[in-house]
Design a protein around this motif. Structure first.
Motif, mmCIF file in Angstrom:
data_model
loop_
_atom_site.group_PDB
_atom_site.id
_atom_site.type_symbol
_atom_site.label_atom_id
_atom_site.label_comp_id
_atom_site.label_asym_id
_atom_site.label_seq_id
_atom_site.Cartn_x
_atom_site.Cartn_y
_atom_site.Cartn_z
ATOM 1 N N UNK A 272 36.093 56.634 56.439
ATOM 2 C CA UNK A 272 35.247 55.631 57.089
ATOM 3 C C UNK A 272 36.043 54.356 57.377
ATOM 4 N N UNK A 273 36.979 54.014 56.477
ATOM 5 C CA UNK A 273 37.818 52.832 56.693
ATOM 6 C C UNK A 273 38.771 53.043 57.862
ATOM 7 N N UNK A 274 39.264 54.275 58.035
ATOM 8 C CA UNK A 274 40.098 54.578 59.198
ATOM 9 C C UNK A 274 39.270 54.449 60.471
ATOM 10 N N UNK A 275 38.064 54.982 60.436
ATOM 11 C CA UNK A 275 37.170 54.902 61.588
ATOM 12 C C UNK A 275 36.869 53.449 61.958
ATOM 13 N N UNK A 276 36.747 52.596 60.943
ATOM 14 C CA UNK A 276 36.443 51.176 61.161
ATOM 15 C C UNK A 276 37.678 50.351 61.500
ATOM 16 N N UNK A 277 38.866 50.963 61.452
ATOM 17 C CA UNK A 277 40.091 50.244 61.762
ATOM 18 C C UNK A 277 40.654 49.438 60.613
ATOM 19 N N UNK A 278 40.147 49.646 59.400
ATOM 20 C CA UNK A 278 40.622 48.899 58.235
ATOM 21 C C UNK A 278 41.843 49.545 57.579
ATOM 22 N N UNK A 279 41.918 50.873 57.644
ATOM 23 C CA UNK A 279 43.076 51.628 57.177
ATOM 24 C C UNK A 279 43.628 52.370 58.383
ATOM 25 N N UNK A 280 44.957 52.386 58.525
ATOM 26 C CA UNK A 280 45.564 52.925 59.740
ATOM 27 C C UNK A 280 45.618 54.445 59.760
ATOM 28 N N UNK A 281 45.930 55.060 58.613
ATOM 29 C CA UNK A 281 46.122 56.511 58.604
ATOM 30 C C UNK A 281 46.056 57.043 57.184
ATOM 31 N N UNK A 282 45.842 58.348 57.088
ATOM 32 C CA UNK A 282 45.943 59.062 55.819
ATOM 33 C C UNK A 282 46.753 60.326 56.066
ATOM 34 N N UNK A 283 47.653 60.641 55.136
ATOM 35 C CA UNK A 283 48.477 61.840 55.238
ATOM 36 C C UNK A 283 47.784 62.953 54.440
ATOM 37 N N UNK A 284 47.273 63.945 55.156
ATOM 38 C CA UNK A 284 46.489 65.007 54.533
ATOM 39 C C UNK A 284 47.392 66.180 54.174
ATOM 40 N N UNK A 285 47.440 66.546 52.890
ATOM 41 C CA UNK A 285 48.201 67.727 52.486
ATOM 42 C C UNK A 285 47.314 68.960 52.374
ATOM 43 N N UNK A 286 46.062 68.850 52.824
ATOM 44 C CA UNK A 286 45.137 69.971 52.915
ATOM 45 C C UNK A 286 45.005 70.724 51.583
ATOM 46 N N UNK A 287 44.451 70.061 50.579
ATOM 47 C CA UNK A 287 44.381 70.650 49.245
ATOM 48 C C UNK A 287 43.562 71.934 49.176
ATOM 49 N N UNK A 288 42.531 72.038 50.013
ATOM 50 C CA UNK A 288 41.729 73.256 50.030
ATOM 51 C C UNK A 288 42.608 74.487 50.271
ATOM 52 N N UNK A 289 43.562 74.357 51.199
ATOM 53 C CA UNK A 289 44.463 75.475 51.487
ATOM 54 C C UNK A 289 45.326 75.825 50.278
ATOM 55 N N UNK A 290 45.697 74.825 49.491
ATOM 56 C CA UNK A 290 46.540 75.101 48.328
ATOM 57 C C UNK A 290 45.832 76.006 47.334
ATOM 58 N N UNK A 291 44.541 75.751 47.112
ATOM 59 C CA UNK A 291 43.788 76.610 46.218
ATOM 60 C C UNK A 291 43.487 77.959 46.839
ATOM 61 N N UNK A 292 43.021 77.958 48.086
ATOM 62 C CA UNK A 292 42.645 79.209 48.752
ATOM 63 C C UNK A 292 43.834 80.154 48.860
ATOM 64 N N UNK A 293 44.945 79.633 49.325
ATOM 65 C CA UNK A 293 46.110 80.491 49.543
ATOM 66 C C UNK A 293 46.731 80.955 48.226
ATOM 67 N N UNK A 294 46.559 80.186 47.165
ATOM 68 C CA UNK A 294 47.056 80.625 45.855
ATOM 69 C C UNK A 294 46.302 81.868 45.381
ATOM 70 N N UNK A 295 44.973 81.838 45.496
ATOM 71 C CA UNK A 295 44.182 83.002 45.096
ATOM 72 C C UNK A 295 44.456 84.181 46.021
ATOM 73 N N UNK A 296 44.562 83.927 47.318
ATOM 74 C CA UNK A 296 44.866 85.003 48.264
ATOM 75 C C UNK A 296 46.205 85.653 47.919
#
Length: 341
Positions: A272-296
C-alpha cells in the motif's frame, strides 16, 4: 525450561489454488488425481526446518509447503522457533532435534551456517537427503545437500542499489535486522557494491536479532542514523517490517518523501505504501515458490529419483508502481501467497 520451539504439521486446510502448478512453469509427469502419497506410514517423516511463522514472509513459505503437500499427497512437518530472541543458538538445536528423528528427508533453511552447516553435513553423511531453501545458497554444494531453492541475495541487493543510484541517491543506508545470516548480509553487500559502482556512498547498520520483529526499536535505530548523518537520502531494508519502520523514521525526522526507501520482501502495508508513493520498491523473492517447489522436489526425488540440478532461483522480482496493484489484487484473492499480510 520453557519450550522454545513449535512443531506444526499437517496438510493445507484451504482449497488448492487453481493454476498453482502452472504458475511454477514445471509440468507434472502424471495427472494430479493419479499421484500417490510420497511416504508410507512406516517410514520416517519429511521435516521442513524453516523460519518463524510470526513473520509474514515465512507464513507464505509455509503456505507453499502446505499447498504442494495437498496437491502431491505428501505428509510433512513444519518446524520453526517461536521465540526469535536467540535464533542463532536455537536453530541449530532445532535442526539437531529434527535429525535425531531419522527423517526421510529434510527441507532446511540454513539461516545460521556456523551452527547449522556441521549438522547438515552430519545428516547428509548419514544418508539423509537434504534440500536447502531460502538461506544457504553459498553452502549447499559443500555440505552434501542436493540443491538450493531461493533468491540470489547478492543480485537482490545489487538491483536495489542500481535502482536507487539511477534515481539519484548519493548516500544509501542498508539496514540489516538479522546479522549473522550470510544470505541477508549478501543483500547489503550487493547493495553497497552497486552504490559504490555508481559513485555513491553507503552506511551499513545492524540491530540485534532480539529486535528483529520490534518495529519501534528499528524505527528508533534508523531515526538515530538519519539524525547523525544528514547526507543519507536512500534507505534499503531487508524485510517488510523494518521498511515500515524506515518510513516512520523519515516522518519523525521531517524528511518524509525526501529519502528514497526500498526493501526486500513484502507486506500489505509495504504494498500500500508503494501504491501511495511512500516506498519506491520491494524486491520479491517469491517465498511461496520456495515452499511449493521444495515439496514438489521432495515428492519427485523420493518417488522417481528426480530433482533439479544446482540452484533454482526464485528472486529478485521487483515490485514497484508498475505492478503493485496487480500484486495487491493477487494477495486479496489468495491471501498470503505473495508473502504479504
Amino acid at each position: 525450561m520453557q519450550e522454545l520451539f513449535r512443531f506444526a504439521s499437517g496438510l493445507a486446510s484451504t482449497a488448492t489454488r487453481a493454476g498453482a502448478v502452472a504458475a511454477l512453469g514445471l509440468g507434472l509427469a502424471a495427472p494430479l488425481a493419479a499421484i500417490q502419497p510420497a511416504m508410507a506410514q512406516d517410514e520416517g517423516p519429511i521435516i521442513a526446518v524453516s523460519g518463524p511463522l510470526s513473520w509474514p514472509f515465512f507464513a507464505a513459505v509455509k503456505q507453499g509447503f502446505d499447498d504442494a503437500a495437498e496437491i502431491f499427497g505428501v505428509e510433512y512437518q513444519y518446524v520453526a522457533v517461536t521465540d526469535t530472541a536467540n535464533m542463532t543458538s536455537d536453530y541449530p538445536r532445532l535442526l539437531q532435534q529434527a535429525i535425531s528423528r531419522n527423517p526421510r528427508m529434510l527441507l532446511v533453511g540454513e539461516f545460521f551456517p556456523d551452527g547449522m552447516d556441521p549438522l547438515i553435513k552430519e545428516a547428509t553423511a548419514a544418508g539423509i537427503p537434504v534440500l536447502i531453501h531460502n538461506s544457504g545458497q553459498f553452502f549447499w554444494a559443500d555440505n552434501g545437500s542436493m540443491g538450493f531453492i531461493g533468491e540470489d541475495p547478492y543480485q537482490m541487493g545489487f538491483k536495489a542499489g542500481e535502482i536507487q543510484a539511477e534515481a539519484g541517491v548519493k548516500h544509501g543506508l542498508c539496514f540489516n535486522q538479522v546479522p549473522g545470516n550470510p544470505t541477508v548480509e549478501a543483500r547489503c553487500t550487493g547493495y553497497v557494491d552497486a552504490m559504490e559502482k555508481a559513485g555513491a556512498e553507503t552506511t551499513y547498520m545492524t540491530i540485534g536479532t532480539g529486535d528483529a520483529t520490534n518495529p519501534q526499536a528499528m524505527m528508533q535505530a534508523i531515526k538515530g542514523a538519519l539524525q547523525s548523518n544528514q547526507a543519507i537520502d536512500g534507505i534499503y531494508t531487508l524485510n517488510a517490517v523494518p521498511a515500515i519502520s524506515a518510513l516512520r523514521a523519515t516522518e519523525e525526522v521531517g524528511k518524509a518523501g525526501e529519502i528514497m526507501i526500498g526493501t526486500s520482501d513484502l507486506s500489505n502495508e509495504v504494498l500500500e505504501a508503494i501504491k501511495a508513493g511512500q516506498i519506491a520498491f520491494a524486491m520479491d523473492q517469491q517465498p511461496y515458490l520456495q515452499g511449493f517447489m521444495s515439496i514438489q522436489t521432495a515428492f519427485q526425488y523420493l518417488n522417481y529419483g528426480l530433482h533439479p540440478i544446482g540452484l533454482v532461483t526464485t528472486g529478485p522480482l521487483v515490485i514497484d508502481s508498475s505492478n503493485v496493484e496487480r500484486t495487491l489484487e493477487v494477495n486479496k484473492e489468495h491471501s498470503g501467497v505473495r508473502g504479504a499480510s
